[in-house]
Design a protein around this motif. Structure first.
Motif, PDB file in Angstrom:
ATOM      1  N   UNK A  78       0.781  -1.236   0.000  1.00 21.40           N
ATOM      2  CA  UNK A  78       0.000   0.000   0.000  1.00 21.40           C
ATOM      3  C   UNK A  78       0.814   1.289   0.000  1.00 21.40           C
ATOM      4  N   UNK A  79       2.114   1.204  -0.030  1.00 17.57           N
ATOM      5  CA  UNK A  79       2.950   2.412  -0.086  1.00 17.57           C
ATOM      6  C   UNK A  79       3.252   2.761  -1.535  1.00 17.57           C
ATOM      7  N   UNK A  89      10.811  13.905  -3.880  1.00 20.92           N
ATOM      8  CA  UNK A  89      10.253  12.562  -3.724  1.00 20.92           C
ATOM      9  C   UNK A  89       9.286  12.578  -2.548  1.00 20.92           C
ATOM     10  N   UNK A  90       8.157  11.914  -2.720  1.00 19.51           N
ATOM     11  CA  UNK A  90       7.145  11.784  -1.671  1.00 19.51           C
ATOM     12  C   UNK A  90       6.825  10.306  -1.469  1.00 19.51           C
ATOM     13  N   UNK A  91       6.362   9.990  -0.263  1.00 21.06           N
ATOM     14  CA  UNK A  91       5.917   8.633   0.041  1.00 21.06           C
ATOM     15  C   UNK A  91       4.508   8.737   0.601  1.00 21.06           C
ATOM     16  N   UNK A  92       3.628   7.891   0.100  1.00 16.30           N
ATOM     17  CA  UNK A  92       2.240   7.907   0.558  1.00 16.30           C
ATOM     18  C   UNK A  92       1.760   6.500   0.860  1.00 16.30           C
ATOM     19  N   UNK A  93       0.855   6.422   1.819  1.00 17.49           N
ATOM     20  CA  UNK A  93       0.083   5.210   2.058  1.00 17.49           C
ATOM     21  C   UNK A  93      -1.329   5.556   1.625  1.00 17.49           C
ATOM     22  N   UNK A 110       0.015   2.583   9.448  1.00 17.33           N
ATOM     23  CA  UNK A 110       0.304   3.357   8.237  1.00 17.33           C
ATOM     24  C   UNK A 110       1.507   4.279   8.438  1.00 17.33           C
ATOM     25  N   UNK A 111       1.573   4.930   9.584  1.00 22.26           N
ATOM     26  CA  UNK A 111       2.710   5.810   9.883  1.00 22.26           C
ATOM     27  C   UNK A 111       3.995   4.991   9.946  1.00 22.26           C
ATOM     28  N   UNK A 115       7.298   5.429   7.541  1.00 21.74           N
ATOM     29  CA  UNK A 115       8.670   5.595   8.053  1.00 21.74           C
ATOM     30  C   UNK A 115       9.606   4.537   7.489  1.00 21.74           C
ATOM     31  N   UNK A 116       9.146   3.297   7.431  1.00 25.43           N
ATOM     32  CA  UNK A 116       9.960   2.207   6.898  1.00 25.43           C
ATOM     33  C   UNK A 116      10.270   2.420   5.412  1.00 25.43           C
ATOM     34  N   UNK A 117       9.287   2.882   4.671  1.00 23.98           N
ATOM     35  CA  UNK A 117       9.465   3.128   3.239  1.00 23.98           C
ATOM     36  C   UNK A 117      10.399   4.308   2.996  1.00 23.98           C
TER      37      UNK A 117
END
Length: 159
Positions: A78-79, A89-93, A110-111, A115-117
Motif C-alpha cells: 500500500x505504499x 520525492x514523496x511517500x504515501x500510504x 500506516x505511519x 517511516x519504513x518506506x
C-alpha cells in the motif's frame, strides 16, 4: 472519509493537526511532518503522506530516484513512492476506508509503514549517490594516454 473526523481523531491522540490551504491535514509525529488527504469525489479514499523526503538536483539523481521509487513501491504493501512536480520525492500510504474506526485502527500501522518506506528509499538513494560520486571521481582521475609525436607514435601517461 470526513476530514473533520480525522482531525478530531488526531486531536484525541494528542496531535496538533492543522488544515492547510488545500484542505489537507498536516501534523507532526516524532519530529516529522505528515499530511492526511481525502477526496470529496471518493469518500472512502484516504492518503497519508510524507512529502518532499528527497530533493532532486539533476537528471542523474532523478533517474536514480525513479528506479529506487519503483523498487520501494513494489516492496511495500500500500505504499507509493513518487516524484512530485516540484522535483521532490514523496511517500504515501493510500487506503480505501469505510469509516473513521477503520482509519483509527490502521493509523499507526500506516505511519510505521511510511517511516519504513522513507528509510528504505533514503538508504538506497544515499548508496546510489555515493556510487555515482565515486564513479565520477574515478572518471576524473583515470590516466589518459596521449601521443607526443603523432607520426612516430610515442606515448606518455598524464594523471
Amino acid at each position: 472519509m470526513n476530514i473533520e473526523s480525522i482531525k478530531a481523531y488526531l486531536i484525541e491522540e494528542g496531535f496538533r493537526p492543522q488544515l492547510d490551504e488545500d484542505g489537507d491535514i498536516s501534523f507532526k509525529y516524532e519530529g516529522k511532518i505528515y499530511y492526511v488527504q481525502t477526496n470529496e469525489a471518493d469518500e472512502e479514499f484516504v492518503r497519508i503522506l510524507a512529502a518532499n523526503i528527497w530533493p532532486l538536483d539533476d537528471v542523474q539523481e532523478k533517474k536514480a530516484a525513479l528506479r529506487i521509487a519503483n523498487k520501494a513501491t513494489r516492496r511495500f504493501k500500500v505504499a507509493k513512492v513518487f516524484l512530485n512536480n516540484t522535483n521532490n520525492v514523496c511517500v504515501a500510504v493510500e487506503l480505501f476506508l469505510f469509516d473513521i474506526q477503520t482509519f483509527m485502527a490502521l493509523f499507526y500501522r500506516s505511519i510505521s509503514l511510511l517511516d519504513e518506506t522513507v528509510l528504505y528509499f533514503r538508504t538506497n538513494m544515499r548508496k546510489k549517490m555515493q556510487k555515482l560520486s565515486r564513479d565520477q571521481q574515478e572518471k576524473q582521475h583515470t590516466p589518459v594516454m596521449i601521443s607526443t609525436l603523432e607520426t612516430e607514435g610515442d606515448w606518455e601517461l598524464i594523471n
